[in-house]
Design a protein around this motif. Structure first.
Motif, PDB file in Angstrom:
ATOM      1  N   UNK A  13       0.831  -1.202   0.000  1.00  0.00           N
ATOM      2  CA  UNK A  13       0.000   0.000   0.000  1.00  0.00           C
ATOM      3  C   UNK A  13       0.867   1.255   0.000  1.00  0.00           C
ATOM      4  N   UNK A  14       1.973   1.226   0.755  1.00  0.00           N
ATOM      5  CA  UNK A  14       2.873   2.368   0.794  1.00  0.00           C
ATOM      6  C   UNK A  14       3.498   2.614  -0.577  1.00  0.00           C
ATOM      7  N   UNK A  15       3.936   1.553  -1.223  1.00  0.00           N
ATOM      8  CA  UNK A  15       4.554   1.685  -2.545  1.00  0.00           C
ATOM      9  C   UNK A  15       3.546   2.186  -3.569  1.00  0.00           C
ATOM     10  N   UNK A  16       2.319   1.693  -3.509  1.00  0.00           N
ATOM     11  CA  UNK A  16       1.289   2.155  -4.449  1.00  0.00           C
ATOM     12  C   UNK A  16       1.003   3.641  -4.270  1.00  0.00           C
ATOM     13  N   UNK A  17       0.973   4.089  -3.013  1.00  0.00           N
ATOM     14  CA  UNK A  17       0.724   5.511  -2.751  1.00  0.00           C
ATOM     15  C   UNK A  17       1.871   6.363  -3.281  1.00  0.00           C
ATOM     16  N   UNK A  18       3.119   5.912  -3.103  1.00  0.00           N
ATOM     17  CA  UNK A  18       4.260   6.655  -3.630  1.00  0.00           C
ATOM     18  C   UNK A  18       4.276   6.642  -5.153  1.00  0.00           C
TER      19      UNK A  18
END
Length: 430
Positions: A13-18
């Motif tokens: 989820x963090x990578x998708x947001x970035x």
């Protein structure tokens, strides 16, 4: 700043947001540094346990007269102590590298923020007012006959260089009146607390609101180590720096009129004429400190506070939501207000209102204790221009200009201008 535990728990989820911010592969770097750091810490702790055990055995060997074992254990303790120091130093270095990496990563956009690369992908939410139909070609602010006597760029350049101006006479008074009007409106109608703060701050304050380390080139640093604030967001937000605040005092709604300073390092060649983009300018800044549940509602409220200023001044504007590629690094969502400038025949930004979630609070270590007790939580922060005074002056002058070079001024400014409602073609208030 981001919570490393949240990244560990849900790296996808963090990578998708970035990725929505146009950043790729940072999550793996973060997790690799974090894993190495934790491994060094664990190894140091295990070695410490071995050292403690060996230290006890040293005494026992000496007591029973086993000289060989005594020497072996003493050497083992010394070596283990050296190894622990090395591992602790490596862990500290990895921790610093991880912190620096996290400090440079922008906030995560909310789901409602539109994806996009730049300002062309921003989405208009609403408009207010209709741009005036002129029966003559409208001029830019610095070309209006009544403005020229009171807006002196030549003297500003002589004193300080490019992108400075000296305001005089009627123009200086209108500029001051606008700031006073805004402050009074926010205090009397919107319930904000007037606050006066320094314009010189410590480095930790700039770190706290995200101007450092990534955007240091956009601000001014004195040789004594103080930073000149780019906006009172820095000082107002940092009033809770390092604090555990009482939940009953939230939300804290503040407003300040201050001088602001920006080097404009990333804007070379942009808006070099007139006073649209200056190194020194004034702004009325709003900041709210809230709990975790109230942030988004407060964002809408703050947007309305800024819109109310433009409506009172009868200036046409539009409200847009910035896309992921145009949004500031510290924001989770941003509304920009763009005022109509007839001299440019376009809308231009006059306010940005941003909700930052707990991004700044983590950098500041600013927390509150929930009602009824429980574990302290990070406050949520918001900031917004209410408004940029110089740009509001530009909008008032351009929208009120007349064919003869005079300017009709907004009625709400009359009490601040000694009853005057017009700037003559000669630059005199009447």
């Amino acid at each position: 700043m981001h919570d490393i535990r949240a990244i560990r728990d849900n790296p996808e989820a963090f990578e998708q947001a970035l990725n929505r911010r146009g950043l790729h592969g940072l999550t793996s770097q973060i997790l690799s540094l974090d894993s190495d750091r934790r491994a060094r810490i664990s190894a140091a702790e295990n070695a410490q346990a071995e050292q403690n055990k060996a230290s006890k055995e040293v005494g026992a060997a000496k007591a029973r007269g086993d000289e060989a074992e005594f020497e072996r254990l003493r050497a083992l303790v010394a070596q283990t102590k050296s190894d622990i120091a090395t591992m602790q130093a490596e862990a500290a270095d990895l921790d610093a590298r991880l912190r620096d990496l996290l400090l440079g990563i922008p906030n995560l956009p909310l789901d409602r923020v539109p994806d996009g690369a730049d300002e062309d992908d921003n989405v208009e939410l609403r408009r207010w007012g209709n741009p005036r139909a002129f029966d003559f070609p409208p001029k830019e602010h610095f070309e209006i006959a009544g403005v020229r006597p009171g807006m002196d760029f030549e003297t500003g350049a002589k004193l300080s260089g490019s992108r400075f101006v000296v305001l005089k006479g009627g123009i200086a008074r209108i500029h001051r009146a606008l700031a006073q009007f805004m402050i009074d409106l926010h205090i009397d109608k919107h319930g904000l607390e007037e606050t006066w703060t320094p314009v010189l701050v410590l480095e930790d304050m700039m770190l706290g609101t995200g101007q450092l380390p990534k955007f240091g080139e956009d601000s001014y640093l004195t040789r004594e180590g103080y930073w000149l604030i780019p906006t009172a967001e820095v000082t107002l937000t940092n009033t809770v720096h390092g604090d555990l605040v009482d939940h009953a005092t939230l939300p804290r709604r503040m407003v300040a009129h201050s001088q602001c300073f920006r080097s404009e390092a990333g804007s070379a060649g942009r808006d070099t004429t007139g006073m649209l983009r200056q190194h020194q300018f004034e702004k009325v800044e709003m900041v709210s400190i809230t709990d975790a549940e109230s942030g988004l509602a407060e964002h809408d409220r703050m947007t309305r506070c800024a819109e109310a200023v433009l409506e009172a001044l009868e200036l046409p504007y539009r409200t847009i939501i910035l896309c992921t590629g145009d949004m500031g690094a510290g924001a989770r969502i941003t509304h920009d207000l763009e005022v109509w400038l007839p001299g440019q025949d376009r809308y231009r930004e006059i306010s940005s209102v941003s909700y930052c979630g707990d991004y700044q609070a983590r950098r500041m270590n600013a927390r509150y204790r929930p009602e009824g007790g429980g574990k302290p939580e990070f406050v949520h922060t918001l900031n917004g221009s209410g408004l940029a005074v110089g740009r509001t002056l530009i909008a008032v002058l351009e929208n009120g200009q007349q064919a003869d070079g005079s300017v009709v001024l907004p009625q709400v400014l009359r009490p601040y201008l000694g009853g005057a409602t017009r700037l003559s073609a000669e630059g005199v208030l009447s």
